[in-house]
Design a protein around this motif. Structure first.
Motif: not given
Length: 74
Positions: A30-34
């Motif tokens: 549930d974590f999206q790197a940007i």
């Protein structure tokens, strides 16, 4: 360009707005790197969308840093 939104809460009576970021890799737990941060990202991100570089939607904007990192501005 493919992007994920970050909802930025408005202050007081200001409306919330969306800031679009360039995702890096896939969603992990549930974590999206940007692209604009090596440490920060989006938790429980909304789905990816194809967002035009010349975005002209009220209350929405691109993260300037994400755009500059992928060579879309500057």
């Amino acid at each position: 360009m493919i992007a994920v939104p970050e909802r930025v809460l408005g202050r007081g009576l200001e409306p919330d707005r969306l800031v679009w970021h360039k995702p890096v890799g896939g969603v992990v737990q549930d974590f999206q790197a940007i692209a604009c941060s090596d440490e920060e990202g989006l938790v429980l991100p909304a789905g990816e969308r194809d967002v035009p570089l010349d975005l002209r939607v009220p209350g929405e904007s691109w993260c300037v840093e994400c755009l500059s990192l992928v060579g879309a501005v500057g």
